[in-house]
Write a protein that holds these residues in place. Structure first.
Motif, PDB file in Angstrom:
ATOM      1  N   GLN A 179       0.814  -1.066  -0.172  1.00  9.55           N
ATOM      2  CA  GLN A 179      -0.044   0.035   0.003  1.00  9.55           C
ATOM      3  C   GLN A 179       0.828   1.055   0.081  1.00  9.55           C
ATOM      4  N   ASP A 180       0.291   2.309  -0.640  1.00 15.82           N
ATOM      5  CA  ASP A 180       1.015   3.377  -0.839  1.00 15.82           C
ATOM      6  C   ASP A 180       1.441   4.126   0.612  1.00 15.82           C
ATOM      7  N   PRO A 181       0.744   4.337   1.531  1.00 18.30           N
ATOM      8  CA  PRO A 181       1.232   4.752   2.834  1.00 18.30           C
ATOM      9  C   PRO A 181       2.562   4.242   3.252  1.00 18.30           C
ATOM     10  N   ASP A 182       2.582   2.600   3.371  1.00 21.85           N
ATOM     11  CA  ASP A 182       3.842   2.145   3.650  1.00 21.85           C
ATOM     12  C   ASP A 182       4.912   2.408   2.906  1.00 21.85           C
ATOM     13  N   LEU A 183       4.822   2.361   1.454  1.00 25.37           N
ATOM     14  CA  LEU A 183       6.010   2.869   0.698  1.00 25.37           C
ATOM     15  C   LEU A 183       6.351   4.124   1.055  1.00 25.37           C
ATOM     16  N   TRP A 184       5.354   5.178   1.058  1.00 20.31           N
ATOM     17  CA  TRP A 184       5.816   6.304   1.379  1.00 20.31           C
ATOM     18  C   TRP A 184       6.625   6.346   2.705  1.00 20.31           C
ATOM     19  N   ASP A 185       6.318   5.878   3.793  1.00 20.58           N
ATOM     20  CA  ASP A 185       6.892   5.838   5.071  1.00 20.58           C
ATOM     21  C   ASP A 185       8.232   5.309   4.825  1.00 20.58           C
ATOM     22  N   TRP A 186       8.334   4.216   4.054  1.00 21.28           N
ATOM     23  CA  TRP A 186       9.722   3.608   4.005  1.00 21.28           C
ATOM     24  C   TRP A 186      10.833   4.515   3.091  1.00 21.28           C
ATOM     25  N   VAL A 187      10.425   4.835   2.048  1.00 20.03           N
ATOM     26  CA  VAL A 187      11.035   5.873   1.326  1.00 20.03           C
ATOM     27  C   VAL A 187      11.395   7.241   1.918  1.00 20.03           C
ATOM     28  N   MET A 188      10.602   7.847   2.775  1.00 16.23           N
ATOM     29  CA  MET A 188      10.920   8.714   3.478  1.00 16.23           C
ATOM     30  C   MET A 188      11.811   8.386   4.824  1.00 16.23           C
ATOM     31  N   GLY A 189      11.877   7.498   5.009  1.00 16.37           N
ATOM     32  CA  GLY A 189      12.756   6.686   6.274  1.00 16.37           C
ATOM     33  C   GLY A 189      12.013   6.723   7.618  1.00 16.37           C
ATOM     34  N   HIS A 190      10.745   6.709   7.692  1.00 13.27           N
ATOM     35  CA  HIS A 190       9.820   6.672   8.697  1.00 13.27           C
ATOM     36  C   HIS A 190       9.754   5.380   8.969  1.00 13.27           C
ATOM     37  N   GLY A 191      10.164   4.196   8.443  1.00 10.42           N
ATOM     38  CA  GLY A 191      10.005   3.064   8.626  1.00 10.42           C
ATOM     39  C   GLY A 191      10.917   2.144   7.748  1.00 10.42           C
ATOM     40  N   ARG A 192      11.028   0.849   8.262  1.00 11.29           N
ATOM     41  CA  ARG A 192      11.746  -0.179   7.349  1.00 11.29           C
ATOM     42  C   ARG A 192      10.795  -1.474   6.946  1.00 11.29           C
ATOM     43  N   PRO A 193      10.855  -1.946   5.567  1.00  5.96           N
ATOM     44  CA  PRO A 193      10.244  -2.943   5.298  1.00  5.96           C
ATOM     45  C   PRO A 193      10.637  -4.109   6.222  1.00  5.96           C
ATOM     46  N   GLY A 194       9.840  -5.073   6.479  1.00  6.41           N
ATOM     47  CA  GLY A 194      10.332  -6.269   7.111  1.00  6.41           C
ATOM     48  C   GLY A 194      11.091  -7.180   6.138  1.00  6.41           C
ATOM     49  N   ARG A 195      10.996  -7.135   4.791  1.00  7.20           N
ATOM     50  CA  ARG A 195      11.669  -8.005   4.117  1.00  7.20           C
ATOM     51  C   ARG A 195      13.063  -7.285   3.635  1.00  7.20           C
ATOM     52  N   GLU A 196      14.145  -8.277   3.839  1.00  3.92           N
ATOM     53  CA  GLU A 196      15.154  -7.541   3.409  1.00  3.92           C
ATOM     54  C   GLU A 196      15.498  -6.998   1.794  1.00  3.92           C
ATOM     55  N   ASP A 197      14.713  -8.209   0.915  1.00  2.00           N
ATOM     56  CA  ASP A 197      14.716  -7.528  -0.448  1.00  2.00           C
ATOM     57  C   ASP A 197      14.154  -6.390  -0.779  1.00  2.00           C
ATOM     58  N   GLU A 227      18.055   1.776  -2.408  1.00  2.26           N
ATOM     59  CA  GLU A 227      18.612   2.067  -3.534  1.00  2.26           C
ATOM     60  C   GLU A 227      17.857   3.475  -3.981  1.00  2.26           C
ATOM     61  N   ILE A 228      16.557   3.200  -3.957  1.00  2.00           N
ATOM     62  CA  ILE A 228      15.547   4.487  -4.135  1.00  2.00           C
ATOM     63  C   ILE A 228      16.084   5.748  -3.203  1.00  2.00           C
ATOM     64  N   ARG A 229      16.250   5.545  -1.917  1.00  2.00           N
ATOM     65  CA  ARG A 229      16.450   6.521  -1.067  1.00  2.00           C
ATOM     66  C   ARG A 229      17.997   7.323  -1.389  1.00  2.00           C
TER      67      ARG A 229
END
Length: 82
Positions: A50-68, A75-77
């Motif tokens: 979902q977009d809110p999770d993607l946004w949080d991750w790219v903005m550095g407000h969270g990390r995905p649980g999956r290493e890949d 890389e995007i950041r």
């Protein structure tokens, strides 16, 4: 690279915001072709998030649980200095 796959992924990188469109679309343009099969699959699966999770991750407000996923987000950041 199969153009059908690229077109499908291009469509899927169209998110709810112009910023996410640009970030994920640029990764597709600049990194997908040179990525290994596992990373390509991870990118495809990442686009299911979902977009809110993607946004949080790219903005550095969270990390995905999956290493890949985290590697792609990093890389995007790094490319966009986020």
């Amino acid at each position: 690279m199969d153009e059908t796959i690229i077109r499908r992924l291009r469509w899927r990188t169209r998110r709810g915001t112009r910023e996410l469109d640009a970030l994920f679309g640029s990764w597709l343009d600049e990194s997908f072709a040179g990525a290994d099969e596992a990373t390509r699959k991870a990118f495809d699966e990442l686009l299911d998030v979902q977009d809110p999770d993607l946004w949080d991750w790219v903005m550095g407000h969270g990390r995905p649980g999956r290493e890949d996923f985290a590697r792609i987000i990093d890389e995007i950041r790094a490319r966009h200095r986020l």
